[in-house]
Write a protein that holds these residues in place. Sequence first.
Motif, PDB file in Angstrom:
ATOM      1  N   ARG A 259      17.588  17.553  -0.925  1.00 11.31           N
ATOM      2  CA  ARG A 259      16.298  17.458  -1.622  1.00 11.31           C
ATOM      3  C   ARG A 259      16.480  17.552  -3.135  1.00 11.31           C
ATOM      4  N   SER A 260      17.464  18.334  -3.559  1.00  9.41           N
ATOM      5  CA  SER A 260      17.737  18.451  -4.991  1.00  9.41           C
ATOM      6  C   SER A 260      18.216  17.126  -5.578  1.00  9.41           C
ATOM      7  N   ALA A 261      18.783  16.273  -4.732  1.00 17.43           N
ATOM      8  CA  ALA A 261      19.247  14.971  -5.202  1.00 17.43           C
ATOM      9  C   ALA A 261      18.091  14.093  -5.667  1.00 17.43           C
ATOM     10  N   GLY A 262      16.863  14.444  -5.306  1.00 18.82           N
ATOM     11  CA  GLY A 262      15.721  13.651  -5.749  1.00 18.82           C
ATOM     12  C   GLY A 262      15.088  14.132  -7.031  1.00 18.82           C
ATOM     13  N   VAL A 263      15.487  15.306  -7.531  1.00 16.32           N
ATOM     14  CA  VAL A 263      14.796  15.919  -8.666  1.00 16.32           C
ATOM     15  C   VAL A 263      14.908  15.081  -9.935  1.00 16.32           C
ATOM     16  N   ALA A 264      16.076  14.491 -10.180  1.00 13.88           N
ATOM     17  CA  ALA A 264      16.276  13.694 -11.397  1.00 13.88           C
ATOM     18  C   ALA A 264      16.264  12.198 -11.104  1.00 13.88           C
ATOM     19  N   LEU A 265      15.792  11.798  -9.934  1.00 15.67           N
ATOM     20  CA  LEU A 265      15.889  10.401  -9.520  1.00 15.67           C
ATOM     21  C   LEU A 265      15.064   9.472 -10.405  1.00 15.67           C
ATOM     22  N   THR A 266      13.839   9.868 -10.721  1.00 18.33           N
ATOM     23  CA  THR A 266      13.007   9.033 -11.592  1.00 18.33           C
ATOM     24  C   THR A 266      13.649   8.861 -12.957  1.00 18.33           C
ATOM     25  N   THR A 267      14.139   9.961 -13.515  1.00 18.03           N
ATOM     26  CA  THR A 267      14.733   9.912 -14.850  1.00 18.03           C
ATOM     27  C   THR A 267      15.915   8.961 -14.899  1.00 18.03           C
ATOM     28  N   LEU A 268      16.886   9.157 -14.026  1.00 21.28           N
ATOM     29  CA  LEU A 268      18.093   8.352 -14.093  1.00 21.28           C
ATOM     30  C   LEU A 268      17.817   6.889 -13.762  1.00 21.28           C
ATOM     31  N   THR A 269      16.872   6.635 -12.865  1.00 16.09           N
ATOM     32  CA  THR A 269      16.521   5.252 -12.563  1.00 16.09           C
ATOM     33  C   THR A 269      15.899   4.571 -13.780  1.00 16.09           C
ATOM     34  N   LEU A 270      14.912   5.219 -14.382  1.00 12.98           N
ATOM     35  CA  LEU A 270      14.255   4.630 -15.547  1.00 12.98           C
ATOM     36  C   LEU A 270      15.231   4.438 -16.707  1.00 12.98           C
ATOM     37  N   VAL A 271      16.062   5.439 -16.942  1.00 16.31           N
ATOM     38  CA  VAL A 271      16.982   5.371 -18.090  1.00 16.31           C
ATOM     39  C   VAL A 271      17.982   4.242 -17.917  1.00 16.31           C
ATOM     40  N   TYR A 272      18.635   4.168 -16.771  1.00 20.29           N
ATOM     41  CA  TYR A 272      19.696   3.172 -16.623  1.00 20.29           C
ATOM     42  C   TYR A 272      19.150   1.770 -16.386  1.00 20.29           C
ATOM     43  N   VAL A 273      18.009   1.655 -15.748  1.00 16.15           N
ATOM     44  CA  VAL A 273      17.383   0.337 -15.632  1.00 16.15           C
ATOM     45  C   VAL A 273      16.925  -0.132 -17.009  1.00 16.15           C
ATOM     46  N   ALA A 274      16.364   0.775 -17.810  1.00 15.55           N
ATOM     47  CA  ALA A 274      15.897   0.411 -19.149  1.00 15.55           C
ATOM     48  C   ALA A 274      17.063   0.049 -20.057  1.00 15.55           C
ATOM     49  N   GLN A 275      18.141   0.826 -20.017  1.00 17.95           N
ATOM     50  CA  GLN A 275      19.267   0.592 -20.917  1.00 17.95           C
ATOM     51  C   GLN A 275      20.016  -0.689 -20.598  1.00 17.95           C
ATOM     52  N   SER A 276      20.193  -0.984 -19.343  1.00 19.71           N
ATOM     53  CA  SER A 276      21.025  -2.126 -18.973  1.00 19.71           C
ATOM     54  C   SER A 276      20.188  -3.326 -18.546  1.00 19.71           C
ATOM     55  N   PHE A 277      19.454  -3.210 -17.444  1.00 22.58           N
ATOM     56  CA  PHE A 277      18.723  -4.362 -16.938  1.00 22.58           C
ATOM     57  C   PHE A 277      17.614  -4.813 -17.881  1.00 22.58           C
ATOM     58  N   VAL A 278      16.789  -3.881 -18.356  1.00 23.59           N
ATOM     59  CA  VAL A 278      15.676  -4.265 -19.228  1.00 23.59           C
ATOM     60  C   VAL A 278      16.182  -4.817 -20.556  1.00 23.59           C
TER      61      VAL A 278
END
Length: 451
Positions: A259-278
């Motif tokens: 369950r702790s693996a989900g705590v930072a999931l939004t952050t890391l998804t948004l950051v790395y999608v924004a930095q690379s894909f976006v």
Amino acid sequence: MSISEGRDIAERAAPEVGSPADGGRSFRRLAFASLVGSVIEGYDFGLYGVAAALVFPKVFFPSLGSAAATVASLGTLGVAFVARPLGAILFGHLGDRIGRRATLIATVLGIGLGTAFMGLIPPAASIGVAAPILIILLRAVQGLALGGEWQGAALLVTEQAPRNRRGFYAMFPQLGASIPIALSALTLLIVSSAVDPDTFIAWGWRVPFLASAPLVAVALYIRLKVEETDAFVADRNRGKAASVPLFEAFKEQPGTILRSAGVALTTLTLVYVAQSFVANYGVTHVGLSRNEVLVATMVSGFFYAGFTCLSAVLSDRMSRRVLIGGSHLVAVVWALLLFPLLNTGSFAAYIVGLCGSMAIAGLAYGGVAVFLPEQFPTRYRYTASGVAYQITGLLGGGLAPVLAPVVLASSGSAALGYLLAGISVVAAACTFSLKDKGKDSMDWSDARSGS
């Protein structure tokens, strides 16, 4: 007066671990030691994310078509995220067995030297397939070291800080991951503006990578000056060290780790999608120039850092679970608005989209460095919090940027927005399922007895 009453009074009167009264431990040195290694981590990953989107398809994958080269280049981002859980296990074991300080010295060397050597790899035009292979190998080395860096830096301050200031001091390793987004984009922007496009592709992009070497020297010097955390020393003196931290962690708290693996999931998804894909999306779909994308990325990095600070400060004043979980829910709505905003084709809308994403990511991130370690006892805290966080990195930072162009090509930008919203829903559910332990001590050894 009973013995138990006397012990309670003595515990309340004794200085809390990490307080100014406990022997003069320098919080400024601890904060800076946690910050500087995380700065190198964030700088390297921010730099690599932008370079993988804008430069590496032409330098290391020139024989592939434009779309395939982009997918292959962004795919190398995932190599480090596959290695990071392994690094969390390896360095988590060392951190729980021999100490936080020595382990952090090893991780900062692996991260920084891996980045510097990337700046020396010849292009595929010179050495053929060996070029992308070398990039992949160095990414794996980085990933192993990064797997042990974040949680060690977080524990260096959270295991020392006063109870009512843990969130504030945990801000420093978090800032180390957010400030470099602006720093790496600014460095690339300066080099890109100083040379013509062909020169930038030929060798200009290498300068920011080589510039990481001085940062490594500073980080190593600072970390050699800090001492071991009191919580670890106390646990070792009690003879409570876990023989195999990974096994004990999954034996005692398997559900908490997952369950702790989900705590930072939004952050890391948004950051790395924004930095690379976006970043790539801004050039190929919105029609922006490379420098416009770098400017937007740099500005968004300041938003990320600012909202990370705000979140860390707020985490000492309110429920960390509510703060982080509420940020995930805001991200659900934002994910559905992001691509319609980007698709307007306006540079201003692109900046708003990028900055809004990073602001929400920061708001969800500031309290993570204290909320996650609080879930686990000292004896296997390094391993458990690290494995949980790196699982998050594998999903949000490694898998999401690779899936993004595939989903876009097959189903369009609306489907990509729904995917990001779904990830944020999962993150919110995981966060709200955990306990809020902000009022508990960090010095506890047995998961079965609580804190």
